[in-house]
Design an enzyme around this catalytic site. Structure first.
Site, PDB file in Angstrom:
ATOM      1  N   ASN A   9       0.879  -1.169   0.000  1.00  0.00           N
ATOM      2  CA  ASN A   9       0.000   0.000   0.000  1.00  0.00           C
ATOM      3  C   ASN A   9       0.912   1.214   0.000  1.00  0.00           C
ATOM      4  O   ASN A   9       1.491   1.545   1.023  1.00  0.00           O
ATOM      5  CB  ASN A   9      -0.896  -0.027   1.244  1.00  0.00           C
ATOM      6  CG  ASN A   9      -1.728   1.245   1.370  1.00  0.00           C
ATOM      7  OD1 ASN A   9      -1.745   2.074   0.454  1.00  0.00           O
ATOM      8  ND2 ASN A   9      -2.406   1.400   2.489  1.00  0.00           N
ATOM      9  N   LYS A  11       0.169   4.224  -0.243  1.00  0.00           N
ATOM     10  CA  LYS A  11      -0.463   5.422   0.342  1.00  0.00           C
ATOM     11  C   LYS A  11      -0.206   6.629  -0.568  1.00  0.00           C
ATOM     12  O   LYS A  11      -0.182   6.460  -1.784  1.00  0.00           O
ATOM     13  CB  LYS A  11       0.040   5.616   1.771  1.00  0.00           C
ATOM     14  CG  LYS A  11      -0.136   4.332   2.603  1.00  0.00           C
ATOM     15  CD  LYS A  11       0.022   4.514   4.064  1.00  0.00           C
ATOM     16  CE  LYS A  11      -0.203   3.180   4.764  1.00  0.00           C
ATOM     17  NZ  LYS A  11      -0.093   3.235   6.207  1.00  0.00           N
ATOM     18  N   HIS A  94      -9.519   1.305   4.664  1.00  0.00           N
ATOM     19  CA  HIS A  94      -8.257   1.453   5.401  1.00  0.00           C
ATOM     20  C   HIS A  94      -8.492   2.360   6.609  1.00  0.00           C
ATOM     21  O   HIS A  94      -9.292   3.305   6.534  1.00  0.00           O
ATOM     22  CB  HIS A  94      -7.176   2.030   4.483  1.00  0.00           C
ATOM     23  CG  HIS A  94      -5.815   1.957   5.101  1.00  0.00           C
ATOM     24  ND1 HIS A  94      -5.385   2.867   6.033  1.00  0.00           N
ATOM     25  CD2 HIS A  94      -4.817   1.052   4.964  1.00  0.00           C
ATOM     26  CE1 HIS A  94      -4.163   2.529   6.428  1.00  0.00           C
ATOM     27  NE2 HIS A  94      -3.799   1.438   5.800  1.00  0.00           N
ATOM     28  N   GLU A  96      -6.875   4.700   7.771  1.00  0.00           N
ATOM     29  CA  GLU A  96      -6.649   6.128   7.502  1.00  0.00           C
ATOM     30  C   GLU A  96      -7.868   6.750   6.828  1.00  0.00           C
ATOM     31  O   GLU A  96      -8.189   7.922   7.054  1.00  0.00           O
ATOM     32  CB  GLU A  96      -5.375   6.288   6.645  1.00  0.00           C
ATOM     33  CG  GLU A  96      -4.131   6.034   7.481  1.00  0.00           C
ATOM     34  CD  GLU A  96      -2.958   5.441   6.732  1.00  0.00           C
ATOM     35  OE1 GLU A  96      -2.917   5.500   5.487  1.00  0.00           O
ATOM     36  OE2 GLU A  96      -2.060   4.893   7.411  1.00  0.00           O
ATOM     37  N   GLU A 166      -5.296  -4.899  10.475  1.00  0.00           N
ATOM     38  CA  GLU A 166      -4.280  -3.885  10.734  1.00  0.00           C
ATOM     39  C   GLU A 166      -4.569  -3.201  12.065  1.00  0.00           C
ATOM     40  O   GLU A 166      -5.399  -2.274  12.115  1.00  0.00           O
ATOM     41  CB  GLU A 166      -4.273  -2.834   9.621  1.00  0.00           C
ATOM     42  CG  GLU A 166      -3.968  -3.385   8.247  1.00  0.00           C
ATOM     43  CD  GLU A 166      -3.349  -2.332   7.334  1.00  0.00           C
ATOM     44  OE1 GLU A 166      -2.310  -2.635   6.756  1.00  0.00           O
ATOM     45  OE2 GLU A 166      -3.876  -1.219   7.231  1.00  0.00           O
ATOM     46  N   GLY A 172       2.696   2.267  10.777  1.00  0.00           N
ATOM     47  CA  GLY A 172       3.679   3.330  10.627  1.00  0.00           C
ATOM     48  C   GLY A 172       4.401   3.696  11.901  1.00  0.00           C
ATOM     49  O   GLY A 172       5.060   4.735  11.989  1.00  0.00           O
ATOM     50  N   SER A 212       3.492  -2.144  10.221  1.00  0.00           N
ATOM     51  CA  SER A 212       4.949  -2.228  10.410  1.00  0.00           C
ATOM     52  C   SER A 212       5.515  -3.608  10.072  1.00  0.00           C
ATOM     53  O   SER A 212       6.443  -4.081  10.716  1.00  0.00           O
ATOM     54  CB  SER A 212       5.340  -1.818  11.841  1.00  0.00           C
ATOM     55  OG  SER A 212       4.954  -0.471  12.083  1.00  0.00           O
TER      56      SER A 212
HETATM   57  P1  13P Z   1       3.062   0.356   7.599  1.00  0.00           P
HETATM   58  O1  13P Z   1       3.580  -0.935   7.006  1.00  0.00           O
HETATM   59  O2  13P Z   1       3.802   1.568   7.118  1.00  0.00           O
HETATM   60  O3  13P Z   1       2.955   0.276   9.095  1.00  0.00           O
HETATM   61  O4  13P Z   1       1.577   0.547   7.048  1.00  0.00           O
HETATM   62  C1  13P Z   1       0.686  -0.491   7.164  1.00  0.00           C
HETATM   63  C2  13P Z   1      -0.524  -0.139   6.412  1.00  0.00           C
HETATM   64  O5  13P Z   1      -1.296   0.720   6.804  1.00  0.00           O
HETATM   65  C3  13P Z   1      -0.774  -0.859   5.156  1.00  0.00           C
HETATM   66  O6  13P Z   1      -2.049  -0.596   4.688  1.00  0.00           O
END
Ligand code: 13P
Length: 249
Positions: A9, A11, A94, A96, A166, A172, A212
């Protein structure tokens, strides 16, 4: 046997030019992957990445879509628009998007249904916030999100859905759930699928871990009984890191 699926992803990262550079680096590193490999890219990179992955084993995904078919929805992109560009997967719900763009369980469900109707593979994200974990309601949260996301999905279509567990506090942050914790919560998700859709869909649906995940922890996570892949943020932005997660040995 569930085929592992490792999806990046990206982002809000990478211009089309940067995207092509990354894909060109990635191609030879993952061409012998046993796992299904996917990159979920910003809308503006889709055309460039589609051309760059043509003829390879790298699948093309988007990070969101609108559930309505067309109309006065400024700034939105429909399933048909994604399909027309060759998109095969779409991340839905997601954390976010749930947090910053007020995406509700109801909207997530509508998007899942629309993605299936149009032949896109939805990668549906579920996961608890830190406070929820501390309050001991992780299982309730993921059960609820899972059941609502799959509402009205026919049992025979459930195996076309991918779920990504997640934990929000792990995204992150460099903090990962222990592989046992991640596996246990993924089992809870699988049981929720079983309750509403039956045994076969529960055994067939693929459930990824995300948060992560990186070259160091991927192999331990992927060894667990119920973890069928990963949704990778930060570590998907470098070809070397992402390919190591893909191979996770
Ligand atoms: P990270 O791997 O940067 O923690 O992000 C995970 C994520 O949100 C994947 O959709």
């Amino acid at each position: 046997m569930r085929k592992p699926i490792i999806a990046g992803n990206w982002k809000m990262n990478k211009t089309p030019e940067e995207a092509v550079t990354l894909i060109e680096e990635l191609k030879p590193l993952v061409d012998d992957a046993e796992a299904e490999v996917v990159v979920c890219v910003p809308f503006t990179d889709i055309v460039a990445v589609r051309d760059a992955v043509r003829g390879t084993n790298i699948g093309l995904g988007a990070q969101n879509m609108e559930w309505r078919d067309s109309g006065a929805y400024t700034g939105e992109v429909s399933a048909d628009m994604l399909k027309a560009l060759g998109v095969e997967y779409v991340i839905i719900g997601h954390s976010e998007r749930r947090e910053y763009y007020n995406e509700t369980d109801e909207a997530v469900n509508k998007k899942v249904l629309k993605a299936l109707e149009k032949g896109l593979t939805p990668i549906v994200c579920v996961g608890e916030k830190l406070e929820e974990r501390e309050d001991g309601v992780t299982d309730e949260v993921v059960r609820r999100q899972t059941k609502l996301a799959l509402k009205d999905v026919p049992a025979e279509d459930v195996s076309k859905v991918v779920i990504a567990y997640e934990p929000i506090w792990a995204i992150g942050t460099g903090k990962t759930a222990t592989s046992e914790d991640a596996n246990n919560t993924i089992k809870v998700i699988r049981e929720a699928v079983r309750e509403v859709k039956g045994d076969q869909p529960a055994e067939e649906i693929r459930i990824q871990y995300g948060g992560s995940m990186n070259p160091k922890n991927a192999s331990e996570l992927m060894k667990m009984s119920d973890i069928d892949g990963g949704l990778i943020g930060g570590a998907s932005l470098k070809a070397d890191d992402f390919s190591k997660v893909v191979h996770h040995k």
